[in-house]
Scaffold this motif. Structure first.
Motif, PDB file in Angstrom:
ATOM      1  N   ILE A  22     -42.634  74.699   2.933  1.00 44.23           N
ATOM      2  CA  ILE A  22     -42.134  75.606   1.892  1.00 44.23           C
ATOM      3  C   ILE A  22     -43.246  75.997   0.926  1.00 44.23           C
ATOM      4  O   ILE A  22     -43.391  77.174   0.562  1.00 44.23           O
ATOM      5  N   ILE A  23     -44.054  75.025   0.512  1.00 42.76           N
ATOM      6  CA  ILE A  23     -45.177  75.350  -0.382  1.00 42.76           C
ATOM      7  C   ILE A  23     -46.177  76.244   0.337  1.00 42.76           C
ATOM      8  O   ILE A  23     -46.740  77.173  -0.244  1.00 42.76           O
ATOM      9  N   GLY A  24     -46.405  75.973   1.633  1.00 44.89           N
ATOM     10  CA  GLY A  24     -47.325  76.803   2.413  1.00 44.89           C
ATOM     11  C   GLY A  24     -46.847  78.237   2.525  1.00 44.89           C
ATOM     12  O   GLY A  24     -47.623  79.185   2.355  1.00 44.89           O
ATOM     13  N   LEU A  25     -45.550  78.428   2.801  1.00 43.94           N
ATOM     14  CA  LEU A  25     -44.995  79.776   2.923  1.00 43.94           C
ATOM     15  C   LEU A  25     -45.023  80.508   1.587  1.00 43.94           C
ATOM     16  O   LEU A  25     -45.293  81.711   1.528  1.00 43.94           O
ATOM     17  N   GLU A  26     -44.741  79.768   0.500  1.00 51.20           N
ATOM     18  CA  GLU A  26     -44.802  80.388  -0.820  1.00 51.20           C
ATOM     19  C   GLU A  26     -46.236  80.831  -1.126  1.00 51.20           C
ATOM     20  O   GLU A  26     -46.463  81.932  -1.636  1.00 51.20           O
ATOM     21  N   SER A  27     -47.203  79.984  -0.821  1.00 44.36           N
ATOM     22  CA  SER A  27     -48.606  80.312  -1.073  1.00 44.36           C
ATOM     23  C   SER A  27     -49.067  81.468  -0.194  1.00 44.36           C
ATOM     24  O   SER A  27     -49.952  82.243  -0.572  1.00 44.36           O
ATOM     25  N   LEU A  28     -48.457  81.595   0.973  1.00 47.39           N
ATOM     26  CA  LEU A  28     -48.802  82.671   1.893  1.00 47.39           C
ATOM     27  C   LEU A  28     -48.355  84.030   1.364  1.00 47.39           C
ATOM     28  O   LEU A  28     -48.917  85.058   1.725  1.00 47.39           O
ATOM     29  N   GLY A  29     -47.331  84.028   0.497  1.00 45.49           N
ATOM     30  CA  GLY A  29     -46.858  85.277  -0.081  1.00 45.49           C
ATOM     31  C   GLY A  29     -45.370  85.505   0.025  1.00 45.49           C
ATOM     32  O   GLY A  29     -44.879  86.569  -0.329  1.00 45.49           O
ATOM     33  N   ILE A  30     -44.626  84.488   0.511  1.00 42.87           N
ATOM     34  CA  ILE A  30     -43.175  84.617   0.657  1.00 42.87           C
ATOM     35  C   ILE A  30     -42.508  83.952  -0.544  1.00 42.87           C
ATOM     36  O   ILE A  30     -42.743  82.774  -0.805  1.00 42.87           O
ATOM     37  N   PRO A  31     -41.670  84.675  -1.277  1.00 42.57           N
ATOM     38  CA  PRO A  31     -41.037  84.097  -2.477  1.00 42.57           C
ATOM     39  C   PRO A  31     -40.084  82.956  -2.133  1.00 42.57           C
ATOM     40  O   PRO A  31     -38.970  83.167  -1.665  1.00 42.57           O
ATOM     41  N   LEU A  32     -40.511  81.720  -2.353  1.00 44.52           N
ATOM     42  CA  LEU A  32     -39.699  80.528  -2.107  1.00 44.52           C
ATOM     43  C   LEU A  32     -39.870  79.554  -3.283  1.00 44.52           C
ATOM     44  O   LEU A  32     -40.896  79.586  -3.975  1.00 44.52           O
ATOM     45  N   PRO A  33     -38.893  78.667  -3.509  1.00 45.90           N
ATOM     46  CA  PRO A  33     -38.961  77.748  -4.672  1.00 45.90           C
ATOM     47  C   PRO A  33     -39.831  76.523  -4.407  1.00 45.90           C
ATOM     48  O   PRO A  33     -39.359  75.387  -4.425  1.00 45.90           O
ATOM     49  N   GLY A  34     -41.115  76.739  -4.175  1.00 45.50           N
ATOM     50  CA  GLY A  34     -42.004  75.628  -3.847  1.00 45.50           C
ATOM     51  C   GLY A  34     -42.087  74.577  -4.930  1.00 45.50           C
ATOM     52  O   GLY A  34     -42.089  73.377  -4.648  1.00 45.50           O
ATOM     53  N   GLU A  35     -42.152  75.006  -6.184  1.00 43.41           N
ATOM     54  CA  GLU A  35     -42.289  74.065  -7.296  1.00 43.41           C
ATOM     55  C   GLU A  35     -41.047  73.191  -7.436  1.00 43.41           C
ATOM     56  O   GLU A  35     -41.137  71.989  -7.675  1.00 43.41           O
ATOM     57  N   ILE A  36     -39.865  73.801  -7.271  1.00 45.73           N
ATOM     58  CA  ILE A  36     -38.623  73.043  -7.386  1.00 45.73           C
ATOM     59  C   ILE A  36     -38.513  72.001  -6.269  1.00 45.73           C
ATOM     60  O   ILE A  36     -38.113  70.858  -6.503  1.00 45.73           O
ATOM     61  N   VAL A  37     -38.891  72.390  -5.053  1.00 45.94           N
ATOM     62  CA  VAL A  37     -38.856  71.457  -3.920  1.00 45.94           C
ATOM     63  C   VAL A  37     -39.816  70.300  -4.159  1.00 45.94           C
ATOM     64  O   VAL A  37     -39.492  69.137  -3.894  1.00 45.94           O
ATOM     65  N   LEU A  38     -41.001  70.600  -4.683  1.00 44.98           N
ATOM     66  CA  LEU A  38     -41.993  69.548  -4.930  1.00 44.98           C
ATOM     67  C   LEU A  38     -41.515  68.578  -5.998  1.00 44.98           C
ATOM     68  O   LEU A  38     -41.650  67.352  -5.851  1.00 44.98           O
ATOM     69  N   VAL A  39     -40.963  69.101  -7.091  1.00 45.02           N
ATOM     70  CA  VAL A  39     -40.457  68.239  -8.164  1.00 45.02           C
ATOM     71  C   VAL A  39     -39.321  67.360  -7.643  1.00 45.02           C
ATOM     72  O   VAL A  39     -39.268  66.153  -7.929  1.00 45.02           O
ATOM     73  N   SER A  40     -38.414  67.935  -6.867  1.00 45.84           N
ATOM     74  CA  SER A  40     -37.292  67.172  -6.319  1.00 45.84           C
ATOM     75  C   SER A  40     -37.778  66.055  -5.405  1.00 45.84           C
ATOM     76  O   SER A  40     -37.296  64.917  -5.476  1.00 45.84           O
ATOM     77  N   ALA A  41     -38.733  66.366  -4.547  1.00 47.48           N
ATOM     78  CA  ALA A  41     -39.254  65.370  -3.613  1.00 47.48           C
ATOM     79  C   ALA A  41     -40.002  64.258  -4.339  1.00 47.48           C
ATOM     80  O   ALA A  41     -39.899  63.082  -3.979  1.00 47.48           O
ATOM     81  N   ALA A  42     -40.771  64.619  -5.375  1.00 50.62           N
ATOM     82  CA  ALA A  42     -41.506  63.614  -6.135  1.00 50.62           C
ATOM     83  C   ALA A  42     -40.549  62.665  -6.855  1.00 50.62           C
ATOM     84  O   ALA A  42     -40.765  61.447  -6.902  1.00 50.62           O
ATOM     85  N   LEU A  43     -39.476  63.202  -7.418  1.00 48.52           N
ATOM     86  CA  LEU A  43     -38.465  62.359  -8.059  1.00 48.52           C
ATOM     87  C   LEU A  43     -37.791  61.456  -7.032  1.00 48.52           C
ATOM     88  O   LEU A  43     -37.533  60.282  -7.295  1.00 48.52           O
ATOM     89  N   LEU A  44     -37.529  62.009  -5.868  1.00 42.12           N
ATOM     90  CA  LEU A  44     -36.887  61.232  -4.812  1.00 42.12           C
ATOM     91  C   LEU A  44     -37.780  60.083  -4.362  1.00 42.12           C
ATOM     92  O   LEU A  44     -37.305  58.976  -4.082  1.00 42.12           O
ATOM     93  N   SER A  45     -39.095  60.321  -4.316  1.00 36.22           N
ATOM     94  CA  SER A  45     -40.020  59.272  -3.894  1.00 36.22           C
ATOM     95  C   SER A  45     -40.068  58.122  -4.897  1.00 36.22           C
ATOM     96  O   SER A  45     -40.385  56.984  -4.536  1.00 36.22           O
ATOM     97  N   SER A  46     -39.759  58.411  -6.167  1.00 31.98           N
ATOM     98  CA  SER A  46     -39.743  57.352  -7.166  1.00 31.98           C
ATOM     99  C   SER A  46     -38.489  56.495  -7.067  1.00 31.98           C
ATOM    100  O   SER A  46     -38.429  55.393  -7.607  1.00 31.98           O
ATOM    101  N   GLN A  47     -37.479  56.992  -6.348  1.00 34.95           N
ATOM    102  CA  GLN A  47     -36.228  56.260  -6.189  1.00 34.95           C
ATOM    103  C   GLN A  47     -36.153  55.506  -4.873  1.00 34.95           C
ATOM    104  O   GLN A  47     -35.466  54.502  -4.774  1.00 34.95           O
ATOM    105  N   HIS A  48     -36.848  56.024  -3.859  1.00 37.29           N
ATOM    106  CA  HIS A  48     -36.762  55.437  -2.519  1.00 37.29           C
ATOM    107  C   HIS A  48     -38.145  55.025  -2.043  1.00 37.29           C
ATOM    108  O   HIS A  48     -39.056  55.857  -1.959  1.00 37.29           O
ATOM    109  N   GLY A  49     -38.287  53.744  -1.696  1.00 42.39           N
ATOM    110  CA  GLY A  49     -39.577  53.233  -1.253  1.00 42.39           C
ATOM    111  C   GLY A  49     -40.027  53.789   0.079  1.00 42.39           C
ATOM    112  O   GLY A  49     -41.216  53.727   0.421  1.00 42.39           O
ATOM    113  N   ASP A  50     -39.092  54.355   0.865  1.00 45.23           N
ATOM    114  CA  ASP A  50     -39.467  54.893   2.171  1.00 45.23           C
ATOM    115  C   ASP A  50     -40.264  56.186   2.067  1.00 45.23           C
ATOM    116  O   ASP A  50     -40.942  56.585   3.016  1.00 45.23           O
ATOM    117  N   LEU A  51     -40.160  56.845   0.923  1.00 43.50           N
ATOM    118  CA  LEU A  51     -40.860  58.121   0.738  1.00 43.50           C
ATOM    119  C   LEU A  51     -42.134  57.866  -0.067  1.00 43.50           C
ATOM    120  O   LEU A  51     -42.087  57.602  -1.264  1.00 43.50           O
TER     121      LEU A  51
END
Length: 229
Positions: A22-51
């Motif tokens: 998603i971040i790659g496609l957004e950087s390529l020029g396609i309007p996608l919520p890359g920042e929101i996905v990254l923030v969500s995943a980073a928060l999720l990694s702080s809750q789950h040791g598997d990530l």
């Protein structure tokens, strides 16, 4: 299903892939919520040791750098016709006013526009393709692209992860708060760029009007020459 809920339903490996793509496609020029996905995943990694946050940051950084590089190559090959095609496909993001504002930023700041463009939602979409269209030397683009990708993607992952760890007791509440902040930042930066773009477009239109008026000034009438006796 919101982004946070979706990421919780897939295995860690898939989260890494989704974030990078998603971040790659957004950087390529396609309007996608890359920042929101990254923030969500980073928060999720702080809750789950598997990530793993380190792997997550690496995937996000790789997606940002690779996506921008592909966007640069496409922009360099497609040129101005590519911008016209993007305007037809994504008129809200690639309008003439937005492209003009981004282009002036590139002309003024050069490679720094690529670096700082990472932190502005709208410029994050423009950076790669526009740098290619304007034929910025690739070595300059690459340096700014790599540094911007590391600071933005890696830095965002690290900051959000450690905030999540510290705030473990109210993480559920903060998850939505973090997403809300990310959305507000993204929307605010987009509105700021749009406002600047509209102002610049209005100034350019006014200049064109003045220029047209100046070029159409009537020639002074010639005085009749008296007839010879």
């Amino acid at each position: 299903m919101d982004v946070d809920a979706f990421l919780q339903t897939i295995p860690p490996f898939a989260v890494y892939v989704v974030v990078g793509v998603i971040i790659g496609l957004e950087s390529l020029g396609i309007p996608l919520p890359g920042e929101i996905v990254l923030v969500s995943a980073a928060l999720l990694s702080s809750q789950h040791g598997d990530l793993n946050p380190v792997i997550l940051g690496i995937c996000a950084t790789a997606g940002a750098i690779i996506g921008d590089s592909i966007g640069y190559a496409i922009g360099r090959k497609g040129g101005r016709p590519l911008l016209a095609w993007l305007e037809r496909k994504f008129p809200k993001h690639f309008s003439a006013a937005n492209v003009g504002s981004a282009e002036r930023s590139f002309q003024k700041w050069g490679m720094w526009a690529v670096f700082f463009g990472r932190f502005v939602a709208l410029l994050r979409i423009f950076a790669g393709p526009l740098a290619g269209v304007l034929r910025m030397p690739y070595w300059k683009f690459l340096i700014a692209n790599v540094l911007g990708g590391i600071v933005w993607a890696g830095g965002t992952t690290a900051v959000i992860y450690y905030i999540g760890v510290v705030a473990e007791d109210w993480l559920k509440r903060f998850s939505y708060f973090g997403l809300a902040i990310a959305v507000l930042i993204g929307v605010g930066s987009m509105l700021f760029v749009k406002r600047r773009a509209k102002k610049a477009a209005a100034e350019a239109e006014a200049a064109d009007t003045v220029g047209a008026a100046g070029g159409s000034v009537a020639e002074p009438q010639r005085q009749p020459v008296p007839a010879a006796d």
